[in-house]
Every structure is written in C-alpha cells, then in structure tokens.
Write an enzyme that holds these catalytic residues in place. Sequence first.
Site, PDB file in Angstrom:
ATOM      1  N   LYS A  12     -11.590   0.181  -4.948  1.00 22.72           N
ATOM      2  CA  LYS A  12     -10.513  -0.404  -3.839  1.00 22.72           C
ATOM      3  C   LYS A  12     -11.364  -1.061  -2.683  1.00 22.72           C
ATOM      4  O   LYS A  12     -11.098  -2.329  -2.164  1.00 22.72           O
ATOM      5  CB  LYS A  12      -9.715   0.656  -3.259  1.00 22.72           C
ATOM      6  CG  LYS A  12      -8.536   1.138  -4.142  1.00 22.72           C
ATOM      7  CD  LYS A  12      -7.609   1.867  -3.273  1.00 22.72           C
ATOM      8  CE  LYS A  12      -6.616   2.580  -3.836  1.00 22.72           C
ATOM      9  NZ  LYS A  12      -5.895   3.668  -2.997  1.00 22.72           N
ATOM     10  N   ASP A  69      -1.739   2.669  -1.040  1.00 18.75           N
ATOM     11  CA  ASP A  69      -1.259   3.525  -2.346  1.00 18.75           C
ATOM     12  C   ASP A  69      -0.881   2.826  -3.630  1.00 18.75           C
ATOM     13  O   ASP A  69      -0.100   2.023  -3.455  1.00 18.75           O
ATOM     14  CB  ASP A  69      -0.222   4.544  -1.898  1.00 18.75           C
ATOM     15  CG  ASP A  69      -0.353   5.964  -2.722  1.00 18.75           C
ATOM     16  OD1 ASP A  69      -1.300   6.510  -2.730  1.00 18.75           O
ATOM     17  OD2 ASP A  69       0.605   6.087  -3.358  1.00 18.75           O
TER      18      ASP A  69
END
Length: 198
Positions: A12, A69
Amino acid sequence: NQLLIATRNKGKAKEFEALFAKKGWSIKTLLDFPEIPDVDETGTTFEENALLKAETIAQTLNMVVLADDSGLKVDALGGQPGVYSARFAGEAKSDAANNAKLLHELTDVPDAERTAQFHCTLALAMPDKESLVVSGEVDGVILTIPRGDNGFGYDPLFYVPRLEKTMAELSGEEKNQNSHRSQALMQLEKVWDGWVNQ
Ligand code: ITT
C-alpha cells in the site's frame, strides 16, 4: 503539506507514494514511525476500521492522516475474506498463505462463479474535524493459478476481465490507474479541498 498515511503495509505504502508523487506531494507512512503501536482493527466494516486507524493516529500525532482499509470480497464465499483479508490465513499476515487458503476455499468452484471485488475505503482525519470517508471497488475473477509478479496481497489471483490481466501483471503505473485504491482516491480528491479549508 505533510500527510501521514496510517499504514505499515509496504505494498500500500508504495502505491500511495506513487499516487501522491503525481500531485507533487511527499508523504510519510507508519513505516517511518516504528515507535507508534498498531491500531487494533476491531471494526466489522471497512469504514469502521478506516476511521479507527485514521482518527487514532491523527490524535496521536496531531496531524492530517489518511487511512486505507481494504480487502477482497469473494461472491462464492459470501463476501469473505472482506475486512479479514490481511489475516485470512492467520495473524502472520502472509500473502502466500492467504493466497493458498483462498485457492483451497475455492476448490471445485467453477469459473463462472469465481467473481470477486477488490474494495478500498479511505478515511481522512485530523484532530477536531469530522472525518471524511470514501470508497472504491474493482470487479474481477479469482483464477486457479497465480499470474504476475507485481503488486502485493491477492493481486496474482485477481484477474480483471476489462484489462485481460491480473492485478499482478499490471505495471505499478497501470495498477494505479485502475485499482480500487485509485478509485477511492479520486473520490477523495473531489471533497478534499473543501474539507481542509472548512
Ligand atoms: P495496514 O492496516 O497497516 O494498512 P493491512 O495489510 O493490515 O495494513 P488491511 O487491514 O486494510 O491492511 O488489509 C488489507 C488486505 O487486503 C491486504 O493485506 C491484502 O491482503 C488485501 N488487499 C488490499 N488491497 C489490495 C491490493 O491492492 N492488492 C492485493 N491485495 C490487497
């Protein structure tokens, strides 16, 4: 313009660095703050967990924080692993073990029923301000054999019919033009300035 991304996931972090570099921003992640404890992801939805991460770290560091998330929703598994995607095969958060478990769970599921979505919810928080939440999704199909070496997590098993490639066969730049993460970030950009200046 200092923005902290509340993640310790290297995959990420790399994608956010590239996405924000395009805007001329340099960002930091929790990989730069090893002393800060992990936020317990106790929520049952992507939104709850994204807010929990963003708001906790924003309070701790007193700065503007973005949290991601995300996860994989597999139709044949009733939307699992969903918010449990990182820990699907256990607390070690191993991509290899998670992919092996996914293939195992889908043994005998025919091609036409292997549809799935990558989901990303982003929360933007700063102390004394109401947080912003946005989401993005990409449709795909779970292959029976992994393909490609790029990306992270479930990318080698997630085939995107529209691009005729798995997420792991896309270059970093191509993934950042097509991912659930970039879709969510585009939504966030629309409301960002108004929020910061309110
Ligand atoms: P942080 O909480 O530190 O950000 P994490 O990996 O625990 O890291 P999540 O709880 O949001 O983050 O779990 C996301 C999981 O979903 C991730 O570990 C992958 O297994 C999967 N995932 C999310 N985005 C993905 C992507 O772009 N490609 C492949 N897998 C992805």
